[in-house]
Design a protein around this motif. Structure first.
Motif, PDB file in Angstrom:
ATOM      1  N   ALA A 232      12.638   5.996  -6.109  1.00  0.00           N
ATOM      2  CA  ALA A 232      11.563   5.302  -5.399  1.00  0.00           C
ATOM      3  C   ALA A 232      10.487   4.828  -6.369  1.00  0.00           C
ATOM      4  O   ALA A 232       9.993   3.699  -6.265  1.00  0.00           O
ATOM      5  CB  ALA A 232      10.961   6.229  -4.347  1.00  0.00           C
ATOM      6  N   TYR A 233      10.134   5.696  -7.326  1.00  0.00           N
ATOM      7  CA  TYR A 233       9.072   5.365  -8.271  1.00  0.00           C
ATOM      8  C   TYR A 233       9.392   4.089  -9.053  1.00  0.00           C
ATOM      9  O   TYR A 233       8.517   3.266  -9.316  1.00  0.00           O
ATOM     10  CB  TYR A 233       8.867   6.527  -9.235  1.00  0.00           C
ATOM     11  CG  TYR A 233       7.772   6.298 -10.250  1.00  0.00           C
ATOM     12  CD1 TYR A 233       6.440   6.416  -9.891  1.00  0.00           C
ATOM     13  CD2 TYR A 233       8.090   5.958 -11.562  1.00  0.00           C
ATOM     14  CE1 TYR A 233       5.432   6.200 -10.822  1.00  0.00           C
ATOM     15  CE2 TYR A 233       7.089   5.742 -12.498  1.00  0.00           C
ATOM     16  CZ  TYR A 233       5.764   5.860 -12.118  1.00  0.00           C
ATOM     17  OH  TYR A 233       4.772   5.647 -13.039  1.00  0.00           O
ATOM     18  N   VAL A 236       8.484   0.916  -6.868  1.00  0.00           N
ATOM     19  CA  VAL A 236       7.183   0.774  -6.209  1.00  0.00           C
ATOM     20  C   VAL A 236       6.622  -0.636  -6.338  1.00  0.00           C
ATOM     21  O   VAL A 236       6.159  -1.233  -5.357  1.00  0.00           O
ATOM     22  CB  VAL A 236       6.179   1.806  -6.760  1.00  0.00           C
ATOM     23  CG1 VAL A 236       4.759   1.455  -6.330  1.00  0.00           C
ATOM     24  CG2 VAL A 236       6.534   3.198  -6.279  1.00  0.00           C
ATOM     25  N   GLU A 237       6.671  -1.206  -7.515  1.00  0.00           N
ATOM     26  CA  GLU A 237       6.098  -2.543  -7.728  1.00  0.00           C
ATOM     27  C   GLU A 237       7.078  -3.659  -7.393  1.00  0.00           C
ATOM     28  O   GLU A 237       6.693  -4.670  -6.811  1.00  0.00           O
ATOM     29  CB  GLU A 237       5.630  -2.677  -9.177  1.00  0.00           C
ATOM     30  CG  GLU A 237       4.458  -1.766  -9.517  1.00  0.00           C
ATOM     31  CD  GLU A 237       3.934  -2.033 -10.913  1.00  0.00           C
ATOM     32  OE1 GLU A 237       4.420  -2.972 -11.577  1.00  0.00           O
ATOM     33  OE2 GLU A 237       3.024  -1.293 -11.349  1.00  0.00           O
ATOM     34  N   ASP A 239       9.909  -3.538  -5.414  1.00  0.00           N
ATOM     35  CA  ASP A 239      10.425  -3.530  -4.044  1.00  0.00           C
ATOM     36  C   ASP A 239       9.723  -2.424  -3.257  1.00  0.00           C
ATOM     37  O   ASP A 239      10.317  -1.389  -2.939  1.00  0.00           O
ATOM     38  CB  ASP A 239      11.940  -3.306  -4.050  1.00  0.00           C
ATOM     39  CG  ASP A 239      12.589  -3.534  -2.690  1.00  0.00           C
ATOM     40  OD1 ASP A 239      11.842  -3.724  -1.703  1.00  0.00           O
ATOM     41  OD2 ASP A 239      13.825  -3.506  -2.609  1.00  0.00           O
ATOM     42  N   PRO A 240       8.443  -2.629  -2.927  1.00  0.00           N
ATOM     43  CA  PRO A 240       7.687  -1.556  -2.265  1.00  0.00           C
ATOM     44  C   PRO A 240       8.283  -1.101  -0.941  1.00  0.00           C
ATOM     45  O   PRO A 240       8.206   0.074  -0.599  1.00  0.00           O
ATOM     46  CB  PRO A 240       6.294  -2.167  -2.082  1.00  0.00           C
ATOM     47  CG  PRO A 240       6.465  -3.630  -2.249  1.00  0.00           C
ATOM     48  CD  PRO A 240       7.608  -3.817  -3.177  1.00  0.00           C
ATOM     49  N   ALA A 243      10.929   1.304  -1.782  1.00  0.00           N
ATOM     50  CA  ALA A 243      10.295   2.502  -2.313  1.00  0.00           C
ATOM     51  C   ALA A 243       9.727   3.366  -1.193  1.00  0.00           C
ATOM     52  O   ALA A 243       9.855   4.596  -1.209  1.00  0.00           O
ATOM     53  CB  ALA A 243       9.192   2.118  -3.297  1.00  0.00           C
ATOM     54  N   ILE A 244       9.120   2.738  -0.209  1.00  0.00           N
ATOM     55  CA  ILE A 244       8.563   3.477   0.930  1.00  0.00           C
ATOM     56  C   ILE A 244       9.669   4.237   1.655  1.00  0.00           C
ATOM     57  O   ILE A 244       9.524   5.417   1.998  1.00  0.00           O
ATOM     58  CB  ILE A 244       7.841   2.520   1.891  1.00  0.00           C
ATOM     59  CG1 ILE A 244       6.611   1.924   1.222  1.00  0.00           C
ATOM     60  CG2 ILE A 244       7.449   3.243   3.186  1.00  0.00           C
ATOM     61  CD1 ILE A 244       6.038   0.722   1.946  1.00  0.00           C
ATOM     62  N   TYR A 247      10.735   7.195  -0.449  1.00  0.00           N
ATOM     63  CA  TYR A 247       9.739   8.266  -0.439  1.00  0.00           C
ATOM     64  C   TYR A 247       9.725   8.989   0.908  1.00  0.00           C
ATOM     65  O   TYR A 247       9.535  10.205   0.970  1.00  0.00           O
ATOM     66  CB  TYR A 247       8.351   7.728  -0.764  1.00  0.00           C
ATOM     67  CG  TYR A 247       8.070   7.672  -2.243  1.00  0.00           C
ATOM     68  CD1 TYR A 247       8.141   8.834  -3.011  1.00  0.00           C
ATOM     69  CD2 TYR A 247       7.749   6.484  -2.880  1.00  0.00           C
ATOM     70  CE1 TYR A 247       7.892   8.793  -4.386  1.00  0.00           C
ATOM     71  CE2 TYR A 247       7.493   6.442  -4.235  1.00  0.00           C
ATOM     72  CZ  TYR A 247       7.580   7.594  -4.982  1.00  0.00           C
ATOM     73  OH  TYR A 247       7.346   7.566  -6.335  1.00  0.00           O
ATOM     74  N   ASN A 263       2.264   8.114  -4.547  1.00  0.00           N
ATOM     75  CA  ASN A 263       3.055   6.932  -4.902  1.00  0.00           C
ATOM     76  C   ASN A 263       3.523   6.170  -3.657  1.00  0.00           C
ATOM     77  O   ASN A 263       3.616   4.939  -3.672  1.00  0.00           O
ATOM     78  CB  ASN A 263       4.259   7.346  -5.745  1.00  0.00           C
ATOM     79  CG  ASN A 263       3.862   7.818  -7.127  1.00  0.00           C
ATOM     80  OD1 ASN A 263       2.840   7.408  -7.670  1.00  0.00           O
ATOM     81  ND2 ASN A 263       4.640   8.716  -7.699  1.00  0.00           N
ATOM     82  N   ARG A 264       3.800   6.907  -2.599  1.00  0.00           N
ATOM     83  CA  ARG A 264       4.124   6.244  -1.336  1.00  0.00           C
ATOM     84  C   ARG A 264       2.919   5.431  -0.851  1.00  0.00           C
ATOM     85  O   ARG A 264       3.072   4.317  -0.334  1.00  0.00           O
ATOM     86  CB  ARG A 264       4.517   7.285  -0.293  1.00  0.00           C
ATOM     87  CG  ARG A 264       4.831   6.707   1.099  1.00  0.00           C
ATOM     88  CD  ARG A 264       5.308   7.800   2.040  1.00  0.00           C
ATOM     89  NE  ARG A 264       5.555   7.279   3.378  1.00  0.00           N
ATOM     90  CZ  ARG A 264       4.631   7.215   4.334  1.00  0.00           C
ATOM     91  NH1 ARG A 264       3.392   7.649   4.088  1.00  0.00           N
ATOM     92  NH2 ARG A 264       4.933   6.729   5.524  1.00  0.00           N
ATOM     93  N   ALA A 267       2.791   2.202  -2.744  1.00  0.00           N
ATOM     94  CA  ALA A 267       3.786   1.260  -2.223  1.00  0.00           C
ATOM     95  C   ALA A 267       3.336   0.670  -0.888  1.00  0.00           C
ATOM     96  O   ALA A 267       3.484  -0.537  -0.641  1.00  0.00           O
ATOM     97  CB  ALA A 267       5.131   1.962  -2.070  1.00  0.00           C
TER      98      ALA A 267
END
Length: 354
Positions: A232-233, A236-237, A239-240, A243-244, A247, A263-264, A267
């Motif tokens: 996920a990390y 994050v930038e 494909d948020p 990533a969500i 997370y 970090n969630r 995102a």
């Protein structure tokens, strides 16, 4: 020979499996620590499937000098005796079995590791269970040495449980189980040997199956959440939204990791889901109120929600958001701007023409 002394180099030269494995471990470890990429050797999900060599090669790298010295010393001390007594025809399969089984079980229950510890535990267990058949094995696996390994096993479990140091306890256990089965098989001379050999094969296969993509999620003790969070990390930038989702999956497994919530939140913010981002930041801050990055993230997210509320005419909400930002980070560089926004919002509510 006592296991407290390693055989001379001239003798080790006649133990090709033991000495070759030691040289390989030393070489790979040095290469790793001077910056040579060794990703192709590490234990990953591809090992149980497309890239099975990882079950063996993951035993070669070591995380530090002490890790390497300990494992290589005992590999030479125990392996040289076993190979000299039983021959390469026993030593070879024993090393392969202990390496594969210990790596697979560690992967199944945790997140995989590096080092020869599983193999070394397999060697001491083999020597202990086969000691009645040969005096040299009894000398190698003398009671004091076995007690040392047992004590170290318990200490490693305690260190892992308390967070002092993460150790491959499943690898230790897996290697010891397989070594014991193999030692019991070598230590008998009748038909019972076939039973023990079959048990070794079945146990090794079972460890591999446990680490398979279908079974591992059911038995893993928590590492899968970290692996999902790592994926996920990286998104994050770029494909948020993905990533969500990842997370969410990781947090469902373990909601106590503050960094995952933070970090969630990042995102969610990038996906313009600001209110949800604020809730995620609040959760991260609640889990670790002393972390400066969590405080700053919560404050900036609350302020962003405040500006958004101002634009949409939700004045009371805007005041609450800016007040939350100030409460969390009153010393922030933007704190005066937040105070000004609170004054302006209150003035608009009171009908102040200014």
């Amino acid at each position: 020979m006592s296991a407290s002394r390693v055989l001379p180099i001239a003798v080790l030269a006649k133990r090709p499996i033991t000495s070759g494995l030691a040289i390989a471990a030393i070489g790979v470890t040095i290469a790793w620590h001077v910056g040579v990429p060794i990703d192709v050797l590490a234990m990953t999900s591809d090992a149980i499937g497309r890239e099975p060599w990882r079950l063996l090669t993951s035993a070669l790298p070591h995380v530090g000098a002490l890790h390497l010295i300990f494992n290589v010393y005992w590999l030479l001390a125990l392996g040289s005796v076993i190979e000299g007594t039983c021959g390469a025809r026993v030593m070879g399969p024993l090393v392969l079995t202990a390496a594969i089984g210990s790596a697979a079980l560690e992967w199944a229950l945790a997140s995989g590791g590096v080092g020869l510890s599983g193999v070394v535990y397999g060697l001491i267990a083999f020597a202990w269970f086969a000691r009645r058949r040969d005096a040299s094995l009894a000398a190698a696996a003398d009671p004091s040495t076995v007690r040392l390994f047992a004590l170290w096993f318990v200490l490693c479990v305690v260190m892992t449980a308390t967070g002092t140091m993460r150790v491959g306890n499943a690898a230790h256990a897996g290697g010891a189980i397989l070594g014991a089965l193999a030692g019991a098989a070598w230590g008998v001379t009748d038909a019972r040997r076939r039973v023990w050999i079959a048990g070794t094969v079945v146990t090794t296969a079972a460890f591999v199956v446990l680490g398979s993509p279908l079974v591992r999620p059911l038995v893993n003790l928590g590492a899968i959440g970290y692996e999902i969070a790592d994926r996920a990390y990286a998104l994050v930038e770029s494909d948020p939204a993905r990533a969500i989702a990842l997370y969410d999956e990781a947090i469902e497994r373990d909601g106590s990791i503050a960094n995952w919530h933070y970090n969630r939140g990042v995102a969610l913010f990038l996906a313009r889901r600001r209110d949800e981002a604020l809730l995620a930041m609040e959760r991260a801050h609640a889990l670790d109120a002393n972390d400066e990055s969590f405080r700053a993230g919560l404050a900036s997210t609350a302020a962003a929600c405040g500006y958004e509320a101002v634009e949409q005419g939700r004045t009371a909400e805007a005041i609450a958001r800016f007040e939350r930002a100030l409460a969390v980070a009153p010393e922030a560089a933007e704190a005066d701007d937040w105070r000004l926004m609170i004054e302006l919002a209150r003035a608009s509510v009171d009908g102040d023409p200014r």
